[in-house]
Enzyme design. Structure first.
Site, PDB file in Angstrom:
ATOM      1  N   HIS A   1       0.623  -1.359   0.091  1.00  0.00           N
ATOM      2  CA  HIS A   1      -0.075  -0.146   0.077  1.00  0.00           C
ATOM      3  C   HIS A   1       0.903   1.326   0.068  1.00  0.00           C
ATOM      4  O   HIS A   1       0.107   2.319   0.323  1.00  0.00           O
ATOM      5  CB  HIS A   1      -0.882   0.034   1.114  1.00  0.00           C
ATOM      6  CG  HIS A   1      -1.787  -1.068   1.235  1.00  0.00           C
ATOM      7  ND1 HIS A   1      -3.261  -0.566   0.773  1.00  0.00           N
ATOM      8  CD2 HIS A   1      -2.011  -2.432   1.739  1.00  0.00           C
ATOM      9  CE1 HIS A   1      -4.026  -1.802   0.914  1.00  0.00           C
ATOM     10  NE2 HIS A   1      -3.181  -2.740   1.426  1.00  0.00           N
TER      11      HIS A   1
ATOM     12  N   LYS B   1      -7.745  13.878   4.309  1.00  0.00           N
ATOM     13  CA  LYS B   1      -6.834  13.060   4.250  1.00  0.00           C
ATOM     14  C   LYS B   1      -5.972  13.148   5.581  1.00  0.00           C
ATOM     15  O   LYS B   1      -5.818  14.086   6.019  1.00  0.00           O
ATOM     16  CB  LYS B   1      -6.180  12.885   3.180  1.00  0.00           C
ATOM     17  CG  LYS B   1      -5.558  14.174   2.598  1.00  0.00           C
ATOM     18  CD  LYS B   1      -4.872  14.138   1.082  1.00  0.00           C
ATOM     19  CE  LYS B   1      -5.976  14.174  -0.004  1.00  0.00           C
ATOM     20  NZ  LYS B   1      -6.084  13.002  -0.696  1.00  0.00           N
ATOM     21  N   ARG B   2      -5.064  12.280   5.513  1.00  0.00           N
ATOM     22  CA  ARG B   2      -4.209  12.201   6.909  1.00  0.00           C
ATOM     23  C   ARG B   2      -3.215  13.249   6.305  1.00  0.00           C
ATOM     24  O   ARG B   2      -2.923  13.621   5.177  1.00  0.00           O
ATOM     25  CB  ARG B   2      -3.179  10.901   6.967  1.00  0.00           C
ATOM     26  CG  ARG B   2      -3.719   9.990   7.779  1.00  0.00           C
ATOM     27  CD  ARG B   2      -4.291  10.371   9.183  1.00  0.00           C
ATOM     28  NE  ARG B   2      -2.988  10.254   9.903  1.00  0.00           N
ATOM     29  CZ  ARG B   2      -2.765   9.435  10.557  1.00  0.00           C
ATOM     30  NH1 ARG B   2      -3.470   8.650  11.082  1.00  0.00           N
ATOM     31  NH2 ARG B   2      -1.517   9.631  11.603  1.00  0.00           N
TER      32      ARG B   2
ATOM     33  N   LYS C   1       1.541  14.337   0.892  1.00  0.00           N
ATOM     34  CA  LYS C   1       0.093  14.716   0.225  1.00  0.00           C
ATOM     35  C   LYS C   1      -0.150  16.155  -0.098  1.00  0.00           C
ATOM     36  O   LYS C   1      -0.918  16.572  -0.808  1.00  0.00           O
ATOM     37  CB  LYS C   1      -0.998  14.223   1.317  1.00  0.00           C
ATOM     38  CG  LYS C   1      -1.088  12.711   1.427  1.00  0.00           C
ATOM     39  CD  LYS C   1      -2.020  12.231   2.498  1.00  0.00           C
ATOM     40  CE  LYS C   1      -1.906  10.930   2.820  1.00  0.00           C
ATOM     41  NZ  LYS C   1      -2.711   9.837   1.974  1.00  0.00           N
TER      42      LYS C   1
ATOM     43  N   THR D   1      -8.248   6.827  -1.724  1.00  0.00           N
ATOM     44  CA  THR D   1      -9.682   6.344  -2.007  1.00  0.00           C
ATOM     45  C   THR D   1     -10.664   7.560  -1.601  1.00  0.00           C
ATOM     46  O   THR D   1     -11.793   7.308  -2.320  1.00  0.00           O
ATOM     47  CB  THR D   1      -9.991   4.925  -0.996  1.00  0.00           C
ATOM     48  OG1 THR D   1      -9.520   5.571   0.453  1.00  0.00           O
ATOM     49  CG2 THR D   1      -9.249   3.798  -1.350  1.00  0.00           C
TER      50      THR D   1
ATOM     51  N   LYS E   1     -14.201   8.411  -3.543  1.00  0.00           N
ATOM     52  CA  LYS E   1     -15.697   8.792  -2.867  1.00  0.00           C
ATOM     53  C   LYS E   1     -16.303   9.987  -3.113  1.00  0.00           C
ATOM     54  O   LYS E   1     -17.250  10.392  -3.576  1.00  0.00           O
ATOM     55  CB  LYS E   1     -15.389   8.805  -1.338  1.00  0.00           C
ATOM     56  CG  LYS E   1     -15.164   7.422  -0.828  1.00  0.00           C
ATOM     57  CD  LYS E   1     -14.403   7.577   0.617  1.00  0.00           C
ATOM     58  CE  LYS E   1     -13.745   6.111   0.998  1.00  0.00           C
ATOM     59  NZ  LYS E   1     -12.863   6.223   1.968  1.00  0.00           N
TER      60      LYS E   1
HETATM   61  C1  26V Z   1       3.236   4.653   6.282  1.00  0.00           C
HETATM   62  C2  26V Z   1       4.182   5.213   7.112  1.00  0.00           C
HETATM   63  C3  26V Z   1       4.944   4.773   8.036  1.00  0.00           C
HETATM   64  C4  26V Z   1       6.473   5.420   8.517  1.00  0.00           C
HETATM   65  C5  26V Z   1       6.316   6.752   7.961  1.00  0.00           C
HETATM   66  C6  26V Z   1       5.259   7.551   7.518  1.00  0.00           C
HETATM   67  C7  26V Z   1       4.279   6.519   6.616  1.00  0.00           C
HETATM   68  C8  26V Z   1       3.411   7.133   5.840  1.00  0.00           C
HETATM   69  C9  26V Z   1       2.598   6.422   5.200  1.00  0.00           C
HETATM   70  C10 26V Z   1       2.416   5.117   5.501  1.00  0.00           C
HETATM   71  C11 26V Z   1       1.269   4.365   4.760  1.00  0.00           C
HETATM   72  C12 26V Z   1       0.746   3.210   5.486  1.00  0.00           C
HETATM   73  C13 26V Z   1      -0.016   2.267   4.428  1.00  0.00           C
HETATM   74  C14 26V Z   1      -1.294   3.171   3.937  1.00  0.00           C
HETATM   75  O1  26V Z   1      -2.065   3.432   4.697  1.00  0.00           O
HETATM   76  N1  26V Z   1      -1.446   3.200   2.628  1.00  0.00           N
HETATM   77  C15 26V Z   1      -2.426   3.962   1.890  1.00  0.00           C
HETATM   78  O2  26V Z   1      -3.488   2.879   1.702  1.00  0.00           O
HETATM   79  C16 26V Z   1      -4.396   3.046   0.854  1.00  0.00           C
HETATM   80  C17 26V Z   1      -5.220   1.982   0.584  1.00  0.00           C
HETATM   81  O3  26V Z   1      -4.704   1.213  -0.147  1.00  0.00           O
HETATM   82  C18 26V Z   1      -4.000   4.053  -0.399  1.00  0.00           C
HETATM   83  O4  26V Z   1      -5.321   4.423  -0.743  1.00  0.00           O
HETATM   84  C19 26V Z   1      -3.315   5.156   0.083  1.00  0.00           C
HETATM   85  O5  26V Z   1      -2.768   5.843  -1.100  1.00  0.00           O
HETATM   86  C20 26V Z   1      -2.113   4.547   0.729  1.00  0.00           C
HETATM   87  O6  26V Z   1      -1.280   5.909   1.351  1.00  0.00           O
END
Ligand code: 26V
Length: 848
Positions: A393, A584-585, A590, A694, A698
């Site tokens: 992801h 969004k986060r 982003k 996502t 929406k």
């Molecule tokens: C993880 C981390 C961990 C350490 C540092 C910063 C950081 C930043 C982002 C993440 C992402 C974790 C995985 C995640 O939530 N991915 C999201 O998954 C969604 C569903 O597939 C997708 O629509 C998003 O684009 C994606 O960011």
């Protein structure tokens, strides 16, 4: 599947129900159906009767003395009764069919509120509304009492919730496995514009949607060492752990939409084991025994934010192993039963790994097969490889999980040994395919040695999984071409794409009843489970009456969102504004700062007299975002958004034509309110970094137009809706790569673009910080000096795209046409379609 998912049975003897405050339709005296597990009738009277019974016997109160929380709990339990029989029947049906099930392994499920969804699935909305009215109660008020289970951070967790909804609606056997965090994602508030985090005690007022099953608890071991022993001439290994906890399953209903199916979500909660307590207690160290208990129960205490601190990492690995160990044991021993021949395991289950969080399940299954069930290694590996598939992801290197071998070996010594053997065998395979290429062998090793020895979980998942998928076309392509390139060269057939989707039940039917009604009046109701039918709306874009109706829908949604924001945050949404939404986060990639620079630049242009306020298209920019508590820069950006908001919102020179609204504590419930009100959807990540997104889907499905980069699923949205119905801007992914290679110098953009310079200088001037010029210096200096996400490079293009938005919005009829076409052409983004893709391409399973 065993029928262990249902507990309570509606009483066949009705207790004395009270009848005060019921109004005109007093409940009749006839009892409920006598069958032990009965579905109450779909009549208002029957509903009222069960409700009052739940209030009396479930909550122990009379209607006249009940609190809103009592009423909500009784109502939830009433609706629950309607799902019970179906839950039992679905489980029995799945078990009898012996068909292949999906085990969705996810550390996060961002479910959103349950009551509305249960009413929708059972088609009980109107009955419940009337029943509550009859009791002198307001259904909407009771629904608002529910605290949403925020058991996820963002897109990944919400995706898991959409997927289990779709699988239930499609009648596919699936158990969602996860963690029952006692505290979900933190509650966000703002103090002086800064984010403050508070715990989210979502269980405090009682949770009517869960069914604990302590009798189905599972023991989970940790620590200790391994030893080998001779088993009648065969050398075997066993793990001698030194502490353990117990996992208690809590079952949740996942109701299918109007299909009588109810699937199960099984979330695990950690408890101290008796043996664990007793040993310490007997040693006379009571405080230590209590401490030990707390320690054990800490495992499922709190959801980890995306970028957890090093101290938290050990606990996070414990969480991961804890929930997958429980889940695999549960499936093998309770669902399949102790006599099941595990040679047949791949015919009965595929575990989908939602990112790398559950990947420790791979060595766990190997351990069970080899150490406990005495399979030969090679045979165990053949079985294991067929039982897992992996979804990635992200593309951010820092988001790809690695575990130090020191930590993994200390917590799970046997698993580390198994990973080493998997790696050794795998690297032999690499050597055989690429003789002499030792650099490649090092690059692909599951265990890396730079700078310290650690396990690359994405590599382990890729080696073990039957398939590896990204979550949008561009993302899957970049995975295969870059992040996992060597693996793609070795096993090209493993790599595939499944573009994400969202459930139309929650994000259209529940969130936007006005649009749902318009669509159903136009097309009939079939679109809810066959979203491609929205294509039939396309001709209506040319129909002025339909366009008027469509605008009325948007208007109603805006009024509703406005009411919510006023009540919740004291925010006023001025009528007639373009509603511009970025939800969004909060993450630098982003690029909330790019959106903010647009606003600051418009403000600056008015202040400097370049444009007059009357030239502004009246617009409210709504932000919704949480920053990870340890992510300092993200929190600074939140502060800046609030600071800019408080200045521009009160500056009379803008004549009320430009506003920022930043409601605190953005969550699924708020998303459901805001999305239908949006005119413009901001999807402005730097190309190549948003795996999919996502929220973009929406918003488009609710008739917002996207301003976006060529990133994630924006690429597919734009292709489907057409260039003329999408505001594209910014560098493409190859351009980003080229610019990076050629040496990106953000300051050049600042120096050569007066508008950009003026906007950044305005932030530095102290105007948004009571004259303090240093307040936002870290943000400005990070943009000027590093700008990892090329905000400055895309600024000009973004401003131009926003001018195109302004122009397009001025033509109401044309804008409405575009919005309708967005809805009509986005049926592809249903999570039902995504599930269909997984079923065909990855799981090789089907409805039964
Ligand atoms: C993880 C981390 C961990 C350490 C540092 C910063 C950081 C930043 C982002 C993440 C992402 C974790 C995985 C995640 O939530 N991915 C999201 O998954 C969604 C569903 O597939 C997708 O629509 C998003 O684009 C994606 O960011």
């Amino acid at each position: 599947m065993s029928a262990d998912v249902v507990l309570p049975v509606p009483a066949d003897e009705s207790p004395d129900t009270e009848i005060d405050h019921i109004g005109p339709s007093s409940p009749p005296t006839h009892a409920l159906a006598k069958a032990p597990v009965a579905t109450p009738q779909h009549s208002v009277d029957a509903f009222v009767k069960v409700f009052l019974q739940e209030l009396n016997t479930g909550q122990g109160v009379t209607l006249s003395r009940s609190t809103v929380n009592d009423q909500y709990l009784a109502l939830a339990r009433t609706v629950r009764q309607y799902l019970m029989t179906r839950w039992l029947e679905t489980s029995r049906h799945y078990a009898e069919s012996g068909s292949k099930a999906i085990g969705y392994l996810s550390a996060e499920y961002l479910l959103g509120r349950q009551l509305g969804n249960a009413l929708l699935a059972t088609d009980l909305g109107e009955v419940a509304e009337e029943a509550m009215r009859g009791c002198g109660l307001d259904l909407a008020r009771l629904r608002a009492q529910e605290v949403e289970p925020g058991l996820g951070n963002g897109g990944l967790g919400r995706l898991a919730a959409c997927f289990v909804d779709s699988l239930a609606t499609m009648g596919i056997p699936c158990i969602g496995y996860g963690i029952r965090y006692e505290y979900g994602i933190f509650k966000q508030s703002f103090v002086d514009g800064r984010q403050v985090e508070q715990p989210d005690p979502w269980l405090a007022l009682g949770n009517p949607w869960e069914f604990p099953h302590p009798e189905a608890s599972v023991q989970v071991n940790f620590g200790g060492h391994t030893e080998t022993y001779d088993d009648g001439g065969v050398q075997r290994t066993r793990w001698v752990p030194d502490w353990n906890v117990v996992g208690v399953p809590y079952n949740y209903m996942v109701p299918g939409y109007h299909n009588g199916k109810v699937n199960t979500l099984r979330l695990w909660s950690a408890k101290a084991t008796n043996a664990f307590d007793l040993a310490l207690f007997n040693s006379g160290d009571y405080p230590e025994a209590v401490r030990a208990q707390t320690f054990a129960e800490n495992i499922t205490k709190v959801l980890y934010p995306e970028d957890s601190t090093p101290q938290g990492r050990e606990l996070r690995l414990q969480q991961q192993y804890f929930f997958v160990a429980c889940s695999i044991r549960d499936f093998i021993e309770r669902v399949l039963g102790p006599d099941f021949d595990l040679h047949q395991l791949p015919e009965r289950i595929i575990f989908q790994l939602n990112d790398t969080h559950p990947v420790i399940a791979v060595p766990e299954l190997m351990r069970i097969l080899v150490d406990e069930r005495h399979f030969e290694w090679d045979e165990a590996w053949q079985i294991t490889k067929q039982c897992f598939a992996y979804t990635c992801h992200t593309l951010l290197p820092e988001a790809l999980e690695v575990w130090p071998t020191e930590l993994l070996g200390r917590l799970l010594p046997r698993h580390l040994e198994i990973i080493r053997r998997i790696n050794a065998d795998f690297l032999d395979e690499v050597r055989a395919s690429f003789p002499g290429d030792e650099q490649r062998v090092r690059n692909m090793s599951i265990i890396s040695d730079d700078p310290n020895s650690s396990v690359r979980m994405a590599f382990l998942a890729t080696v073990a999984g039957t398939k590896v998928n990204g979550v949008a076309e561009l993302h899957s392509q970049l995975l295969a071409d870059k992040v996992l390139h060597d693996f793609d060269e070795l096993w090209p057939e493993k790599f595939t794409n499944v573009t994400n989707g969202i459930t139309p039940r929650r994000f259209i039917c529940l969130a936007n009843p006005w649009l749902s009604e318009l669509i159903s009046d136009t097309l009939g109701v079939g679109w809810v489970t066959d979203l491609e039918r929205l294509a039939e709306l396309e001709p209506y874009a040319q129909d002025p009456d339909f366009r008027r109706a469509f605008r009325e829908v948007k208007q109603k949604a805006k009024v509703h969102a406005s009411d919510i924001l006023r009540a919740r945050d004291g925010i006023e949404l001025p009528p007639g504004h373009l509603v511009d939404i970025m939800i969004k986060r909060l993450h630098e990639y982003k690029r909330q700062t790019l959106k903010l620079l647009h606003v600051v630049s418009l403000y600056e242009q008015v202040l400097s007299g370049e444009i007059t306020a009357s030239q502004l298209q009246p617009r409210t920019v709504i932000f919704g975002a949480k920053a990870a508590p340890g992510y300092w820069m993200a929190k600074e950006i939140i502060h800046l958004i609030n600071a800019v908001g408080s200045v521009i919102n009160t500056d009379p020179r803008l004549e009320g034509r430009l506003k920022i609204a930043f409601p605190a504590n953005y969550n699924v419930t708020l998303a459901e309110r805001l999305i239908p009100a949006a005119d413009l959807s901001e999807q402005i990540s730097l190309a190549g970094l948003e795996a999919s997104g996502t929220g973009n889907m929406k918003l488009a499905l609710n008739g917002a137009l996207t301003i976006g980069t060529d990133d994630g699923a924006n690429v597919e949205i734009r292709r489907l809706v057409g260039d003329e119905n999408f505001f594209l801007f910014g560098l493409s992914e190859p351009e980003v790569a080229a610019l990076r290679d050629s040496g990106y110098r953000p300051r050049q953009y600042y120096e050569s673009n007066p508008q950009l310079r003026a906007a950044l200088d305005l932030i530095s001037s102290g105007i948004f910080s009571n004259g303090n010029r240093e307040a936002f210096a870290p943000i400005v200096s990070s943009l000027l000096n590093e700008d990892r996400f090329m905000v400055l490079a895309d600024f000009q293009s973004y401003m131009e795209a926003q001018l195109r938005v302004r122009e397009a919005f001025a033509d109401e009829e044309e804008w409405t046409k575009k919005a309708i076409l967005n809805v009509a052409r986005c049926g592809f983004f249903s999570s039902d379609r995504a599930m269909g893709d997984y079923l065909r391409e990855i799981w090789h399973a089907s409805a039964i």
